[in-house]
Every structure is written in C-alpha cells, then in structure tokens.
Design an enzyme around this catalytic site. Sequence first.
Site, PDB file in Angstrom:
ATOM      1  N   GLY A  71     -53.630  41.746   1.094  1.00 26.84           N
ATOM      2  CA  GLY A  71     -52.199  41.427   0.413  1.00 26.84           C
ATOM      3  C   GLY A  71     -51.278  42.678   0.265  1.00 26.84           C
ATOM      4  O   GLY A  71     -50.170  42.712  -0.527  1.00 26.84           O
ATOM      5  N   TYR A 109     -55.878  27.450  -9.803  1.00 23.72           N
ATOM      6  CA  TYR A 109     -55.622  29.121  -9.782  1.00 23.72           C
ATOM      7  C   TYR A 109     -56.441  29.961 -10.837  1.00 23.72           C
ATOM      8  O   TYR A 109     -57.503  30.543 -10.613  1.00 23.72           O
ATOM      9  CB  TYR A 109     -54.330  29.292 -10.005  1.00 23.72           C
ATOM     10  N   ASP A 144     -55.964  35.554   8.529  1.00 23.28           N
ATOM     11  CA  ASP A 144     -55.604  34.513   7.344  1.00 23.28           C
ATOM     12  C   ASP A 144     -57.078  34.402   6.884  1.00 23.28           C
ATOM     13  O   ASP A 144     -58.048  33.996   7.377  1.00 23.28           O
ATOM     14  CB  ASP A 144     -55.256  33.326   8.114  1.00 23.28           C
ATOM     15  N   LEU A 145     -57.158  34.512   5.522  1.00 25.31           N
ATOM     16  CA  LEU A 145     -58.310  34.554   4.744  1.00 25.31           C
ATOM     17  C   LEU A 145     -58.639  33.275   4.273  1.00 25.31           C
ATOM     18  O   LEU A 145     -59.769  33.222   3.628  1.00 25.31           O
ATOM     19  CB  LEU A 145     -57.941  35.689   3.613  1.00 25.31           C
TER      20      LEU A 145
END
Length: 243
Positions: free
Chosen positions: A9, A154, A42-43
């Site tokens: 990130g 989330y 791309d995780l």
Amino acid sequence: MARTYVVTGSASGIGKATLELLQERGHRVIGVDIHDADVVVDLTTAEGRAALVAGVTAQSGGRIDGILAVAGLAHPIPATVAVNYFGMVATLEGLRPLLAGSDAPRAVGVASMASLMPTDDELVGLLGAGDEAGAMARAEVLAVDPATTGQLIYGSTKKAFCLWIRRHAATPEWAGAGIPLNAVAPGIIDTPMVADYIATPESTAAILQMVPMPLNGIAQARSVAYILAWLASEENTHLCGQC
C-alpha cells in the site's frame, strides 16, 4: 543500522507515509502497490499474492528485516474482503520466510478501529476459517445494499484480521522464530481513503460523532507511520500479538 523493509500500500495514505519515513531514516524500502511501486501487484487475486512474494524475493535477494502490511480497501464490496484479509494474511505468511536471515525480524499489519464497530458474524467466521470462496460469497450478499449491510464488510475484515494476529503471534512460526507480530488499529486518518468523509465541516462532524477523536482530532498518516516504524524496528523486542 540500515534495514530492508517491505511496505504494501506504498503509493498512498499510511503506506506512503511509512515508506517515506523509513527512507528518511536511511533504510531500504521495497514498496508494493497496484500502481507506482517497486513491485506492482493486485492483492485481490492468488496470482497477485504469488507475484508479490516473487517480486519481493527478487528485489531483496531473498532477505528482508521487516514486513509492514498496510494495503487495504474501505469500499462496501467483495474486493475489500480479498485485500483486507486474504491479501493481508498472504503478505505476512508469504514473506515470512524472507525474514529468516534477519538478526531482528519484525512484522506488522494495519487493522482499524472499525473492528470495534458492528460486524457480520458469518463473514468474520468464514474469514477466520480461511474460506475465501465462502467469504467472497457472503460479501456479495452484504454488498447488495451498500448503505446498510455493505457497511459491515470493512469492519468484519478488520475484526477478523485482529483475531488472526492474536491467534498467530505466539506460535512457533512467529514468536517462536523471534518475530514479533502486531497490528495497529487507527481511528480517522487524513488519507485518500476517508477524503469524502472529511470533505466538509458537516461530514467531518458526522464521522466524529461515530468515531470520537478527542486527543488532537483527526490524525495525519505520518502519526501512524511512526508507530508502524517502531513496531518494525529493532527496539521492539517483546511487544507481540497486540492490536
């Protein structure tokens, strides 16, 4: 003494602030992100997670001193599940063997105070069981209504990640191998992820009703970077399994 760190990130927000702080202190940092990074992956996919390990291995020569897993999403969509939990765990587990040659190996991930907010028990359970297909399917159901059930995605990923940290930190693979494993769980941080929530005085007041921050208000990404840097440093010899 200069160390080699991996920061996921790294292109924005807390990840970028952490990368910059570590570089300012003279360390080598391998940045990982979906764009503008040393290792671009791309995780959300198994292929991307494998490419992360391969890319970092190639760039580091097979030896690193610390993993700082920061990459995450905050959208009410299934991709948030893929990155925030399965991508996070794959980062820590996949890169762990590269810590073996370090005199002071360290690992830290980013959770969130959202882990204390309402979550979906079914999704948290599927995440804890490592059932990615089931978790993604459950997230699809929750995402149908982004304003209500979608908002549970989330927090559920962050709660599950905190539980993963606590369950794994004291195992032979982590503490037993001399690797302190921890997480931080920030409140409201001034990053692109929350830009829409603090765009106006009214929206800022609303989010601070949900997440009160009486000590110095909304934080800058650099504030979190300082904590991450310490947890990943040689100075942290015993703090382990904490969120």
